[in-house]
Design a protein around this motif. Structure first.
Motif, PDB file in Angstrom:
ATOM      1  N   ILE A   2       0.933  -1.306  -0.320  1.00 55.39           N
ATOM      2  CA  ILE A   2      -0.165  -0.012   0.834  1.00 55.39           C
ATOM      3  C   ILE A   2       0.590   1.032  -0.422  1.00 55.39           C
ATOM      4  N   SER A   3       0.548   2.393  -1.126  1.00 51.38           N
ATOM      5  CA  SER A   3       1.511   3.352  -0.522  1.00 51.38           C
ATOM      6  C   SER A   3       0.796   4.366   0.895  1.00 51.38           C
ATOM      7  N   ALA A   4       2.478   4.558   0.637  1.00 54.42           N
ATOM      8  CA  ALA A   4       3.007   5.406   2.020  1.00 54.42           C
ATOM      9  C   ALA A   4       2.071   6.193   2.764  1.00 54.42           C
ATOM     10  N   ALA A   5       1.470   7.056   1.530  1.00 53.18           N
ATOM     11  CA  ALA A   5       0.724   8.341   0.786  1.00 53.18           C
ATOM     12  C   ALA A   5      -1.281   7.659   1.853  1.00 53.18           C
ATOM     13  N   ILE A   6      -0.968   6.878   1.190  1.00 52.18           N
ATOM     14  CA  ILE A   6      -2.874   5.841   1.335  1.00 52.18           C
ATOM     15  C   ILE A   6      -2.365   5.482   3.173  1.00 52.18           C
ATOM     16  N   GLN A   7      -2.159   5.150   3.139  1.00 53.42           N
ATOM     17  CA  GLN A   7      -1.264   4.389   4.117  1.00 53.42           C
ATOM     18  C   GLN A   7      -1.563   5.799   5.854  1.00 53.42           C
ATOM     19  N   ARG A   8      -1.062   6.646   5.673  1.00 54.28           N
ATOM     20  CA  ARG A   8      -1.106   7.662   6.326  1.00 54.28           C
ATOM     21  C   ARG A   8      -2.292   8.437   6.455  1.00 54.28           C
ATOM     22  N   VAL A   9      -3.232   8.224   4.983  1.00 53.01           N
ATOM     23  CA  VAL A   9      -5.221   9.002   5.016  1.00 53.01           C
ATOM     24  C   VAL A   9      -6.074   7.626   6.289  1.00 53.01           C
ATOM     25  N   LEU A  10      -5.416   6.164   5.551  1.00 53.33           N
ATOM     26  CA  LEU A  10      -6.070   5.670   6.435  1.00 53.33           C
ATOM     27  C   LEU A  10      -5.923   5.039   7.893  1.00 53.33           C
ATOM     28  N   ALA A  11      -4.829   5.487   7.913  1.00 61.18           N
ATOM     29  CA  ALA A  11      -4.659   5.474   9.392  1.00 61.18           C
ATOM     30  C   ALA A  11      -5.404   6.830  10.478  1.00 61.18           C
ATOM     31  N   GLU A  12      -5.484   7.388  10.211  1.00 61.54           N
ATOM     32  CA  GLU A  12      -6.919   8.730  10.166  1.00 61.54           C
ATOM     33  C   GLU A  12      -7.874   7.570  10.725  1.00 61.54           C
ATOM     34  N   LYS A  13      -8.378   6.612  10.464  1.00 60.09           N
ATOM     35  CA  LYS A  13      -9.681   6.341  10.604  1.00 60.09           C
ATOM     36  C   LYS A  13      -9.358   4.907  11.273  1.00 60.09           C
ATOM     37  N   SER A  14      -8.552   4.330  11.280  1.00 61.05           N
ATOM     38  CA  SER A  14      -7.855   3.047  11.839  1.00 61.05           C
ATOM     39  C   SER A  14      -8.689   2.988  12.683  1.00 61.05           C
ATOM     40  N   SER A  96      -9.412 -14.984  12.829  1.00 60.38           N
ATOM     41  CA  SER A  96      -9.209 -13.807  13.304  1.00 60.38           C
ATOM     42  C   SER A  96      -7.454 -13.428  13.317  1.00 60.38           C
ATOM     43  N   ILE A  97      -7.866 -12.237  14.118  1.00 65.91           N
ATOM     44  CA  ILE A  97      -6.916 -10.970  13.848  1.00 65.91           C
ATOM     45  C   ILE A  97      -6.574 -10.334  15.686  1.00 65.91           C
ATOM     46  N   ASN A  98      -4.839 -10.674  15.542  1.00 65.99           N
ATOM     47  CA  ASN A  98      -4.154  -9.684  16.992  1.00 65.99           C
ATOM     48  C   ASN A  98      -3.785  -8.150  16.069  1.00 65.99           C
ATOM     49  N   PHE A  99      -5.257  -7.267  16.229  1.00 66.43           N
ATOM     50  CA  PHE A  99      -5.221  -6.164  15.522  1.00 66.43           C
ATOM     51  C   PHE A  99      -3.894  -5.211  15.399  1.00 66.43           C
ATOM     52  N   THR A 100      -2.616  -5.578  16.908  1.00 61.26           N
ATOM     53  CA  THR A 100      -1.531  -5.015  17.150  1.00 61.26           C
ATOM     54  C   THR A 100      -1.138  -5.613  16.463  1.00 61.26           C
ATOM     55  N   LYS A 101      -0.849  -6.498  15.785  1.00 61.55           N
ATOM     56  CA  LYS A 101       0.335  -7.298  15.065  1.00 61.55           C
ATOM     57  C   LYS A 101      -0.280  -7.566  13.624  1.00 61.55           C
ATOM     58  N   LYS A 102      -1.278  -7.397  12.654  1.00 59.79           N
ATOM     59  CA  LYS A 102      -1.403  -7.597  11.694  1.00 59.79           C
ATOM     60  C   LYS A 102      -1.656  -5.900  11.085  1.00 59.79           C
ATOM     61  N   ASP A 103      -1.027  -5.546   9.964  1.00 61.52           N
ATOM     62  CA  ASP A 103      -0.873  -5.030   9.428  1.00 61.52           C
ATOM     63  C   ASP A 103      -1.653  -4.506   8.388  1.00 61.52           C
ATOM     64  N   ILE A 104      -1.935  -3.273   8.172  1.00 62.01           N
ATOM     65  CA  ILE A 104      -3.499  -3.354   7.178  1.00 62.01           C
ATOM     66  C   ILE A 104      -3.388  -3.661   5.939  1.00 62.01           C
ATOM     67  N   GLU A 105      -2.431  -4.028   5.084  1.00 65.44           N
ATOM     68  CA  GLU A 105      -2.257  -4.569   4.256  1.00 65.44           C
ATOM     69  C   GLU A 105      -2.830  -6.472   4.184  1.00 65.44           C
ATOM     70  N   THR A 106      -2.371  -6.426   5.559  1.00 64.06           N
ATOM     71  CA  THR A 106      -3.141  -7.902   5.890  1.00 64.06           C
ATOM     72  C   THR A 106      -4.572  -8.187   6.272  1.00 64.06           C
ATOM     73  N   GLN A 107      -4.960  -7.084   7.162  1.00 60.55           N
ATOM     74  CA  GLN A 107      -6.662  -6.936   7.173  1.00 60.55           C
ATOM     75  C   GLN A 107      -7.499  -7.072   5.919  1.00 60.55           C
ATOM     76  N   LEU A 108      -7.328  -5.563   5.109  1.00 55.28           N
ATOM     77  CA  LEU A 108      -7.372  -6.271   3.470  1.00 55.28           C
ATOM     78  C   LEU A 108      -7.614  -7.483   3.008  1.00 55.28           C
ATOM     79  N   HIS A 109      -6.208  -8.491   2.978  1.00 59.80           N
ATOM     80  CA  HIS A 109      -6.226  -9.562   2.453  1.00 59.80           C
ATOM     81  C   HIS A 109      -6.887 -10.534   2.618  1.00 59.80           C
ATOM     82  N   LEU A 110      -7.215  -9.931   4.826  1.00 61.97           N
ATOM     83  CA  LEU A 110      -8.615 -11.368   4.329  1.00 61.97           C
ATOM     84  C   LEU A 110      -9.527 -10.990   4.442  1.00 61.97           C
ATOM     85  N   LEU A 111      -9.757  -9.492   4.651  1.00 59.74           N
ATOM     86  CA  LEU A 111     -11.831  -9.380   4.085  1.00 59.74           C
ATOM     87  C   LEU A 111     -11.662  -9.561   2.686  1.00 59.74           C
TER      88      LEU A 111
END
Length: 165
Positions: A2-14, A96-111
């Motif tokens: 995931i692009s760093a810029a997109i990841q930063r914007v998504l982090a606002e909503k995480s 299931s995921i541990n929120f602190t151990k799975k990054d945004i990209e992993t979450q998206l792949h699993l979803l």
């Protein structure tokens, strides 16, 4: 990646991705199926988490799993609902995921293949859910606010400018 810029914007909503456990209908693994049947007919979820006495998620339960036990050759019967417990019919093979151990990209792949992801802590205690719906809302936010945060440059145009010099 995931692009760093997109990841930063998504982090606002995480923080809004996680629906807390206190807002999610659950059943205990020792509940009779009758109880689970009543809960699932009242909530709008296709599946709900099953927890043990320690609050750890041990399975998922759907209305279809329950009604499967109600069907026999003679028709439909509610008698099995008092005979079986949730743990007798629940799905135990789930992600299931541990929120602190799975990054945004992993979450998206699993979803991609799961409507929701149960979130647990390091001891497996159920913390809540991340849903595909919440991610779609985040991408809607991203699509509507990205230009508020960043100025984009078409790389093809930049390459053309560099070639002319």
């Amino acid at each position: 990646m995931i692009s760093a810029a997109i990841q930063r914007v998504l982090a606002e909503k995480s923080g809004s991705f996680l629906i807390p456990a206190s807002k999610i209908a659950i059943v205990k693994e020792d509940n009779p199926l009758y109880h689970a049947f009543l809960i699932l007919t009242k909530v709008k979820y296709a599946k709900i988490p099953v927890l043990n006495k320690k609050g750890q998620i041990t399975g998922l339960l759907s209305l279809a799993m329950i009604t499967d036990k109600m069907l026999d050759l003679d028709g439909i019967s509610v008698k099995p609902l008092n005979k079986y417990k949730v743990k007798d019919v629940m799905e135990t093979d789930f992600v299931s995921i541990n929120f602190t151990k799975k990054d945004i990209e992993t979450q998206l792949h699993l979803l991609v293949d799961n409507n929701f992801l149960p979130v647990v802590d390091d001891q497996g205690v159920f913390q809540g859910m991340i849903t595909r719906r919440e991610w779609v809302k985040a991408f809607n936010y991203l699509a509507h606010t990205f230009d508020d945060h960043y100025v984009t440059i078409d790389k093809k145009q930049v390459l053309k400018l560099e070639a002319k010099n």
